[in-house]
Design a protein around this motif. Structure first.
Motif, mmCIF file in Angstrom:
data_model
loop_
_atom_site.group_PDB
_atom_site.id
_atom_site.type_symbol
_atom_site.label_atom_id
_atom_site.label_comp_id
_atom_site.label_asym_id
_atom_site.label_seq_id
_atom_site.Cartn_x
_atom_site.Cartn_y
_atom_site.Cartn_z
ATOM 1 N N ASP A 31 5.304 20.181 5.447
ATOM 2 C CA ASP A 31 6.269 19.143 5.099
ATOM 3 C C ASP A 31 6.981 18.684 6.367
ATOM 4 O O ASP A 31 6.596 19.057 7.482
ATOM 5 C CB ASP A 31 7.252 19.649 4.041
ATOM 6 C CG ASP A 31 8.068 20.849 4.510
ATOM 7 O OD1 ASP A 31 8.160 21.087 5.740
ATOM 8 O OD2 ASP A 31 8.632 21.556 3.652
ATOM 9 N N GLU A 32 8.030 17.881 6.228
ATOM 10 C CA GLU A 32 8.675 17.308 7.405
ATOM 11 C C GLU A 32 9.484 18.327 8.196
ATOM 12 O O GLU A 32 9.901 18.039 9.319
ATOM 13 C CB GLU A 32 9.567 16.132 6.993
ATOM 14 C CG GLU A 32 8.774 14.919 6.532
ATOM 15 C CD GLU A 32 9.624 13.676 6.368
ATOM 16 O OE1 GLU A 32 9.050 12.579 6.367
ATOM 17 O OE2 GLU A 32 10.874 13.797 6.254
ATOM 18 N N THR A 33 9.704 19.516 7.639
ATOM 19 C CA THR A 33 10.391 20.569 8.388
ATOM 20 C C THR A 33 9.407 21.481 9.105
ATOM 21 O O THR A 33 9.822 22.407 9.802
ATOM 22 C CB THR A 33 11.266 21.416 7.449
ATOM 23 O OG1 THR A 33 10.431 22.162 6.558
ATOM 24 C CG2 THR A 33 12.217 20.541 6.653
ATOM 25 N N GLY A 34 8.106 21.259 8.911
ATOM 26 C CA GLY A 34 7.092 22.106 9.519
ATOM 27 C C GLY A 34 6.678 23.277 8.664
ATOM 28 O O GLY A 34 5.875 24.116 9.088
ATOM 29 N N ARG A 122 10.515 8.182 8.676
ATOM 30 C CA ARG A 122 9.726 9.303 9.179
ATOM 31 C C ARG A 122 10.426 10.004 10.339
ATOM 32 O O ARG A 122 11.128 9.368 11.130
ATOM 33 C CB ARG A 122 8.359 8.819 9.657
ATOM 34 C CG ARG A 122 7.439 8.337 8.550
ATOM 35 C CD ARG A 122 6.060 8.066 9.116
ATOM 36 N NE ARG A 122 5.171 7.463 8.149
ATOM 37 C CZ ARG A 122 4.428 8.161 7.286
ATOM 38 N NH1 ARG A 122 4.490 9.479 7.289
ATOM 39 N NH2 ARG A 122 3.626 7.539 6.438
ATOM 40 N N VAL A 123 10.200 11.308 10.439
ATOM 41 C CA VAL A 123 10.641 12.057 11.613
ATOM 42 C C VAL A 123 9.475 12.092 12.594
ATOM 43 O O VAL A 123 8.319 12.271 12.210
ATOM 44 C CB VAL A 123 11.078 13.483 11.230
ATOM 45 C CG1 VAL A 123 12.348 13.446 10.405
ATOM 46 C CG2 VAL A 123 9.985 14.219 10.465
ATOM 47 N N GLU A 124 9.773 11.880 13.859
ATOM 48 C CA GLU A 124 8.719 11.779 14.867
ATOM 49 C C GLU A 124 8.361 13.119 15.488
ATOM 50 O O GLU A 124 7.361 13.240 16.176
ATOM 51 C CB GLU A 124 9.142 10.791 15.959
ATOM 52 C CG GLU A 124 9.292 9.363 15.458
ATOM 53 C CD GLU A 124 8.001 8.829 14.836
ATOM 54 O OE1 GLU A 124 6.914 9.126 15.368
ATOM 55 O OE2 GLU A 124 8.086 8.138 13.807
ATOM 56 N N THR A 125 9.201 14.115 15.286
ATOM 57 C CA THR A 125 8.898 15.449 15.811
ATOM 58 C C THR A 125 8.897 16.442 14.663
ATOM 59 O O THR A 125 9.600 16.267 13.664
ATOM 60 C CB THR A 125 9.934 15.878 16.862
ATOM 61 O OG1 THR A 125 11.242 15.894 16.267
ATOM 62 C CG2 THR A 125 9.923 14.919 18.043
ATOM 63 N N ASN A 126 8.093 17.483 14.827
ATOM 64 C CA ASN A 126 7.951 18.495 13.792
ATOM 65 C C ASN A 126 7.740 19.840 14.480
ATOM 66 O O ASN A 126 6.953 19.928 15.434
ATOM 67 C CB ASN A 126 6.751 18.154 12.898
ATOM 68 C CG ASN A 126 6.680 19.015 11.654
ATOM 69 O OD1 ASN A 126 6.638 20.239 11.720
ATOM 70 N ND2 ASN A 126 6.659 18.360 10.498
ATOM 71 N N LEU A 150 -0.438 4.896 -6.307
ATOM 72 C CA LEU A 150 0.410 5.468 -5.264
ATOM 73 C C LEU A 150 1.146 4.371 -4.502
ATOM 74 O O LEU A 150 0.742 3.207 -4.522
ATOM 75 C CB LEU A 150 -0.447 6.299 -4.311
ATOM 76 C CG LEU A 150 -1.093 7.543 -4.936
ATOM 77 C CD1 LEU A 150 -2.061 8.196 -3.965
ATOM 78 C CD2 LEU A 150 -0.029 8.537 -5.393
ATOM 79 N N PRO A 151 2.236 4.725 -3.797
ATOM 80 C CA PRO A 151 3.019 3.700 -3.096
ATOM 81 C C PRO A 151 2.277 3.163 -1.884
ATOM 82 O O PRO A 151 1.358 3.809 -1.359
ATOM 83 C CB PRO A 151 4.285 4.461 -2.678
ATOM 84 C CG PRO A 151 3.837 5.877 -2.542
ATOM 85 C CD PRO A 151 2.817 6.075 -3.630
ATOM 86 N N PRO A 152 2.659 1.989 -1.409
ATOM 87 C CA PRO A 152 2.049 1.461 -0.180
ATOM 88 C C PRO A 152 2.401 2.356 0.996
ATOM 89 O O PRO A 152 3.439 3.027 0.994
ATOM 90 C CB PRO A 152 2.677 0.068 -0.042
ATOM 91 C CG PRO A 152 3.947 0.140 -0.831
ATOM 92 C CD PRO A 152 3.679 1.080 -1.964
ATOM 93 N N PRO A 153 1.553 2.402 2.026
ATOM 94 C CA PRO A 153 1.826 3.295 3.165
ATOM 95 C C PRO A 153 3.059 2.856 3.939
ATOM 96 O O PRO A 153 3.340 1.664 4.082
ATOM 97 C CB PRO A 153 0.557 3.173 4.013
ATOM 98 C CG PRO A 153 -0.047 1.863 3.626
ATOM 99 C CD PRO A 153 0.292 1.656 2.185
ATOM 100 N N ALA A 154 3.792 3.846 4.427
ATOM 101 C CA ALA A 154 4.965 3.579 5.260
ATOM 102 C C ALA A 154 4.541 3.504 6.723
ATOM 103 O O ALA A 154 3.523 4.086 7.117
ATOM 104 C CB ALA A 154 6.004 4.684 5.062
ATOM 105 N N PRO A 155 5.294 2.789 7.550
ATOM 106 C CA PRO A 155 4.952 2.721 8.984
ATOM 107 C C PRO A 155 4.911 4.114 9.611
ATOM 108 O O PRO A 155 5.689 4.997 9.250
ATOM 109 C CB PRO A 155 6.096 1.881 9.567
ATOM 110 C CG PRO A 155 6.631 1.095 8.413
ATOM 111 C CD PRO A 155 6.485 1.987 7.217
ATOM 112 N N ARG A 156 4.002 4.314 10.558
ATOM 113 C CA ARG A 156 3.873 5.613 11.219
ATOM 114 C C ARG A 156 3.314 5.419 12.616
ATOM 115 O O ARG A 156 2.596 4.461 12.889
ATOM 116 C CB ARG A 156 2.984 6.547 10.409
ATOM 117 C CG ARG A 156 1.621 5.964 10.038
ATOM 118 C CD ARG A 156 0.880 6.862 9.072
ATOM 119 N NE ARG A 156 -0.292 6.214 8.486
ATOM 120 C CZ ARG A 156 -1.048 6.755 7.546
ATOM 121 N NH1 ARG A 156 -0.769 7.966 7.082
ATOM 122 N NH2 ARG A 156 -2.091 6.109 7.052
#
Length: 717
Positions: A31-34, A122-126, A150-156
């Motif tokens: 997940d976003e916390t690693g 989004r978080v850029e570091t993990n 499903l939802p449309p993709p978010a920028p990444r």
């Protein structure tokens, strides 16, 4: 590698694959916390370049290592469906007969994770990025086959290498695939895949019968949104997929913004002021759903069906423009609420329907209804029933509408309440709605929960007047007035209307009245209260009509109707609803009363003046009454209204001492764990951090449609 291995051809004759084995590859889902525990035990599939499939389960940390695979790129997918019980909402979504959803176990797990950032960016570091060869920001849609739901993709900035997947397909690696799906992994490398949480925002709506300030504000915004188009592209006859790029539009708000965890505030094309709904964060599958479009999964989406083809705009959006009534509404749902919003007057066809004040039997209940409103209700009834037949599972049906839409919404709500054996539980909020039916209908619909919102300077709730019961054929040429909100078009009147029988028109529901006030600093606000009488509501319109018997004075009527900005949503009802919510929030926080001493004195003086005027009128009628006593009907009506005005003063008095409870403000969310984080999100917008003791109505920007005239307490007398 031995010499014999080198002698073998690098690619076989049948398929260009690398037959050599050796080395390793590993990957982990986090997940976003690693942390990978959210994906522990998840079933995976890795397809190698030889076409062989390697299956297994992630370990307790979401990690897997494969030894001695075929060299070359490998494709990782997660196809296992979530196994839910039939009573669980996920099970309901998977097993329903119409548009069952292919919810994978990966989707279910991602819905239980949370964003690190409160805005969902989004978080850029993990932490899991340390000592890895590749780091990808992935979404569930990257790893599963069916993605229309499903939802449309978010920028990444760290997306998986889609070109590698395309290259494998072009070269023919592995067996033929119906579509490109999965993430490419590379040998002798460790890859970490950070899975974006599948969370959504949904407008908070209380499901309790009781009136609450939150619903007042939230449903004012939804009623305003009903004037927008659905926004689907292509608008009709789609081939393989649909999008909702237009903002504002109904589809864009629900399918793009809220599904993608983005807060939306624009509900009107010309809106400048920001009015954010109160949103709660929910697992993605519990959002307000816009149904998927995928001809490969749902045969009813096939373009070969032509006129019978189904797509989101047809399922959620009713637009009867081509058939003649020009009725417009939208419907959507989640696990607790079915939301229906009906558009008000927005076209010449709407205006013609508004003017048709002839009464016809209400076939689905008791009494008679306004013929124009009834025709619109009948036009959309089957559309609503078909949707409920497919997706109703016992939710609260919340209906809202403004102006003409409020009148249609009333007939729809009562019609649904009376559907045999359906047991639909309906809650209705209307804004500036005209009378829709007669006294018998109102009595028969007494069990319907209806909160009727009226702005003091809005003339529309005063019509059709009790003396109207005629058809368009009786109009007097040249005596037609036209107005509307929020776009040109509107309610037509004829100064030569005559009453030709039938019971008088009568309002339904409990009136909640915006009483205008001026604050000490000169800004305008309003007090929302329940006057319990018709005089307060009728005062503004009666002054314009200057009734002489049953006939209105034409010049004043025209002037009033063309100044009907107080009937508009964006510059009138929505700001007043926002101010009421803020006032009630502050009253709750301060443990104060709903009205100050100054406000009480101003409104009480106006009510006293009105009562004195009615008493004087009663004396005048008594002196002029004929000897045969035939004037008693007018005398009795005035006496009854004088008594109701006294009741109104008593209700006003109670506001001075009333202490609000959390339930008065937030309804069924009063004890919800979602309330506090939702309020923190809402107050995060500077527009909602009003620090004055009593919230004022935000001043209208010049660009807003129908700039409102100043609220004037003296207009009541």
């Amino acid at each position: 590698m031995d010499f014999e291995a080198w002698k073998k051809p690098f690619f076989s004759e049948k398929m260009p694959v690398c037959p050599l084995r050796g080395g390793w590859l590993s990957f982990a889902l986090v997940d976003e916390t690693g942390d990978g525990k959210a994906y522990a035990g998840l079933a995976y599939s890795v397809l190698d370049s030889q076409g062989q499939q390697h299956v297994g389960h992630l370990d307790g940390d979401g990690y897997v290592k494969l030894d001695n695979p075929y060299r070359g790129p490998q494709v990782l997918t997660f196809a296992a469906l979530h196994e839910a019980s039939g009573s669980d909402y996920y099970g309901v979504l998977q097993a329903r007969s119409h548009y069952p959803l292919p919810i994978t176990e990966l989707q279910f797990r991602a819905e239980q994770t949370r964003f690190v950032r409160s805005d969902g960016q989004r978080v850029e570091t993990n932490p899991a990025q340390q000592q890895v060869n590749r780091f990808y920001q992935v979404e569930v849609r990257d790893l599963v086959r069916h993605v229309a739901h499903l939802p449309p993709p978010a920028p990444r900035s760290h997306g998986p290498q889609r070109h590698a997947l395309q290259m494998m397909a072009d070269l023919g690696f592995g067996p033929p695939q119906p579509g490109l799906w999965g993430v490419v992994l590379f040998p002798n490398q460790h890859t970490v895949l950070q899975v974006r949480p599948l969370r959504a925002l949904r407008p908070m709506l209380s499901t309790e019968d009781g009136f609450c300030a939150m619903n007042l504000y939230q449903l004012a915004l939804m009623a305003t949104l009903s004037y927008c188009r659905f926004g689907q592209e292509p608008a009709s006859h789609p081939q393989d997929e649909v999008h909702f790029p237009r903002e504002p539009s109904i589809g864009h708000l629900f399918a793009e913004k809220l599904s993608g965890y983005q807060q939306a505030w624009r509900v009107d094309a010309e809106q400048v002021q920001r009015f954010y709904p109160l949103y709660e964060e929910v697992p993605y599958s519990r959002r307000f759903e816009i149904l998927p479009f995928d001809p490969d999964v749902y045969p009813q989406n096939s373009p070969t069906l032509e006129a019978r083809q189904e797509y989101p705009a047809r399922l959620h959006f009713f637009d009867d423009e081509e058939q003649g009534t020009d009725t417009q509404a939208f419907i959507c749902h989640h696990d607790e609420v079915v939301l229906i919003a009906v558009r008000g007057t927005a076209s010449a066809a709407d205006g013609l329907r508004d003017a048709n004040a002839h009464q016809v039997p209400f076939a689905d209940g008791l009494g008679k209804a306004h013929e124009g409103f009834y025709q619109a209700y009948r036009a959309m009834r089957d559309f609503v029933l078909r949707y409920l037949d497919q997706f109703y599972i016992g939710q609260r049906i919340v209906i809202c509408g403004h102006s003409l839409g409020g009148a249609i919404a009333l007939l729809l709500a009562e019609g649904l309440r009376r559907v045999k054996d359906a047991n639909y539980n309906v809650l209705l909020y209307t804004y500036g709605a005209p009378r829709a039916a007669d006294a018998e209908f109102t009595g028969g619909a007494a069990a319907l929960v209806h909160h009727r919102i009226v702005n003091h300077n809005d003339p529309v709730p005063s019509v059709p007047t009790t003396w109207m019961n005629t058809t368009a054929k009786l109009w007097v040429p040249g005596a037609v007035a036209l107005f509307s909100a929020p776009t040109p078009g509107g309610l037509l009147f004829a100064a030569g209307l005559v009453r030709i029988g039938g019971q008088p028109y009568q309002h339904h529901g409990e009136q909640q009245h915006f009483m205008p006030i001026t604050l000490a600093d000169g800004t305008h606000s309003s007090v929302l209260w329940k006057p319990g009488c018709e005089s307060v509501q009728e005062a503004e319109c009666n002054r314009a009509l200057r009734l002489h018997g049953d006939m209105p004075e034409r010049d004043n009527l025209l002037k009033q109707l063309f100044q009907a900005s107080q009937h508009a949503m964006v510059v009138s009802y929505v700001p007043a609803a926002w101010a009421t919510l803020r006032r009630w929030q502050q009253t709750l926080d301060n443990r104060g009363s709903l009205v100050t001493a100054r406000e009480y004195a101003l409104i009480d003086r106006a009510l006293s003046t009105m009562r004195e005027q009615l008493q004087d009128k009663r004396l005048e009628l008594h002196r002029l009454s004929p000897a045969n006593g035939r004037g008693h009907e007018q005398h009795d009506a005035l006496s009854a209204e004088i008594d109701r005005l006294q009741t109104s003063r008593q209700r006003l008095e109670s506001l001075r001492w009333r202490r609000l409870e959390v339930r008065d403000v937030y309804g069924s969310y009063a004890s919800s764990a979602h309330l506090q984080p939702s309020l923190e999100r809402w107050f995060g917008h500077r527009e909602n951090r009003e620090l004055s003791q009593l919230a004022s109505i935000p001043p209208a920007f010049q660009a807003d449609r129908g700039r409102g005239k100043p609220l004037d307490l003296d207009s009541i007398v």
